[in-house]
Design an enzyme around this catalytic site. Structure first.
Site, PDB file in Angstrom:
ATOM      1  CG  ASN A 120      -1.823   1.168   1.308  1.00  0.00           C
ATOM      2  OD1 ASN A 120      -2.444   1.528   0.302  1.00  0.00           O
ATOM      3  ND2 ASN A 120      -1.946   1.799   2.462  1.00  0.00           N
ATOM      4  CG  HIS A 122      -0.582   6.014   4.906  1.00  0.00           C
ATOM      5  ND1 HIS A 122      -1.960   5.930   5.048  1.00  0.00           N
ATOM      6  CD2 HIS A 122      -0.164   6.892   5.849  1.00  0.00           C
ATOM      7  CE1 HIS A 122      -2.338   6.712   6.049  1.00  0.00           C
ATOM      8  NE2 HIS A 122      -1.266   7.313   6.550  1.00  0.00           N
ATOM      9  CB  SER A 149       5.051   5.238   4.184  1.00  0.00           C
ATOM     10  OG  SER A 149       5.415   6.285   5.039  1.00  0.00           O
ATOM     11  CG  ASP A 158      -2.563   3.129   7.230  1.00  0.00           C
ATOM     12  OD1 ASP A 158      -2.614   2.524   6.146  1.00  0.00           O
ATOM     13  OD2 ASP A 158      -3.371   4.029   7.541  1.00  0.00           O
TER      14      ASP A 158
HETATM   15  C1  GRF Z   1      -3.005   8.500  -2.486  1.00  0.00           C
HETATM   16  O1  GRF Z   1      -2.697   9.752  -1.978  1.00  0.00           O
HETATM   17  C2  GRF Z   1      -2.569   7.420  -1.533  1.00  0.00           C
HETATM   18  O2  GRF Z   1      -1.577   7.824  -0.663  1.00  0.00           O
HETATM   19  C3  GRF Z   1      -3.806   7.120  -0.735  1.00  0.00           C
HETATM   20  O3  GRF Z   1      -4.877   7.343  -1.598  1.00  0.00           O
HETATM   21  C4  GRF Z   1      -4.502   8.292  -2.595  1.00  0.00           C
HETATM   22  C5  GRF Z   1      -4.912   7.724  -3.891  1.00  0.00           C
HETATM   23  O4  GRF Z   1      -4.717   8.597  -4.960  1.00  0.00           O
HETATM   24  N1  GRF Z   1      -3.740   5.776  -0.233  1.00  0.00           N
HETATM   25  P1  GRF Z   1      -4.899   8.104  -6.449  1.00  0.00           P
HETATM   26  O5  GRF Z   1      -6.254   7.402  -6.529  1.00  0.00           O
HETATM   27  O6  GRF Z   1      -3.768   7.172  -6.759  1.00  0.00           O
HETATM   28  O7  GRF Z   1      -4.871   9.363  -7.279  1.00  0.00           O
END
Ligand code: GRF
Length: 219
Positions: A120, A122, A149, A158
Site C-alpha cells: 500500500n 500511504h 510511505s 497502516d
Molecule cells: C493516495 O494519496 C494514496 O496515498 C492514498 O490514496 C490516494 C490515492 O490517490 N492511499 P490516487 O487514486 O492514486 O490518485
C-alpha cells in the site's frame, strides 16, 4: 512459516500485478506510465475497484488493461466481500497486489492470504499519521516534515513493515491542498520505483516486521 517474496533465486523479469483502486488513480497512472516508458518490467493483469465510477477504471481501460468492479453493496458482510475479492485476485496468481487508493479496510483473512504480496501507499511518514486526514493533521500539529510511505499490508491498519518513504519539508504557507499536491507528486515517483525493486528481487517480506529496505527519496 516465514513468507518470502522474490529472494535472489526468485528474481522476476516480468512482475505480474493486480492493482486495486477506489478513485482517481493517479498512482495507477504512474505505474502504467513507468511500464510504457520501460522503466518498470511488469504486466498489470487487472485493475479491480469497489467503485464503479472510479476514474482509475477509465485509466485502465485506456491502457487496455482488464478491469473488474466488485460493489460492496451486493454483499452481506465484509468477510464475504473480501473472500470473493480474494478469489478473483488469486485466479490471476499475481506476484504483487498493489493497493492504490483502495479505500476499504481489508479483513484479517484477506490480508493473511496474501501476506508478503500486498503493498500500500500511504500519505504520511509512517508510523506518523496512520489513517485518514494526514495532511490536515500534520499542518494542525505544525509538523516540519511530511511525505509518503510504501509498506507491506498487515491486519493492523497502516502498520506493516515500511519498504520506502519519500519526504518533503512543510512550508509555512502550505495548505492542506498544497501539501496534498506536493506529497502526491512524490507518491507518483516512489510507487513505481518500489514496484521495480520487487521486479528486481530487491525486496523481501519479513514476518518479524523489520523493514528490510528503506530508501528515503527526497527528489
Ligand atoms: C493516495 O494519496 C494514496 O496515498 C492514498 O490514496 C490516494 C490515492 O490517490 N492511499 P490516487 O487514486 O492514486 O490518485
Amino acid at each position: 512459516m516465514q513468507p518470502q517474496l522474490l529472494g535472489d533465486d526468485q528474481k522476476k523479469q516480468n512482475l505480474k500485478l493486480v492493482i486495486l483502486v477506489s478513485g482517481y488513480g493517479s498512482n495507477l497512472q504512474a505505474i502504467i506510465d513507468a511500464i510504457l516508458q520501460q522503466k518498470l518490467t511488469a504486466t498489470i493483469q487487472a485493475v479491480i475497484s469497489d467503485n464503479p465510477n472510479a476514474y482509475g477504471l477509465t485509466r485502465a481501460k485506456s491502457a487496455s488493461i482488464p478491469t473488474k468492479v466488485l460493489s460492496p453493496g451486493t454483499y452481506t458482510c465484509r468477510e464475504t466481500y473480501d473472500h470473493t475479492l480474494a478469489d478473483i485476485i488469486a485466479d490471476y496468481n499475481p506476484d504483487l497486489i498493489v493497493l492504490s487508493g483502495f479505500m476499504r479496510i481489508l479483513s484479517d483473512q484477506f490480508v493473511q492470504r496474501f501476506i508478503g504480496k500486498l503493498i500500500n501507499i500511504h500519505p504520511s511518514l509512517l508510523p506518523q499519521y496512520p489513517g485518514l486526514n494526514t495532511y490536515k493533521r500534520a499542518i494542525a500539529d505544525g509538523a516540519k516534515r511530511h511525505g509518503c510511505s510504501v509498506h507491506f499490508v498487515i491486519p493492523e491498519l497502516d502498520a506493516g513493515p515500511i519498504i520506502a518513504q519519500s519526504a518533503l519539508a512543510i512550508d509555512v504557507d502550505d495548505t492542506i491542498e498544497s501539501l496534498k499536491q506536493r506529497t502526491q507528486k512524490l507518491e507518483r515517483i516512489l510507487y513505481p520505483k518500489v514496484i521495480r525493486w520487487f521486479a528486481e528481487g530487491k525486496v523481501i517480506y519479513s514476518e518479524r516486521g523489520t523493514p528490510i529496505l528503506i530508501h528515503p527519496v527526497t527528489k
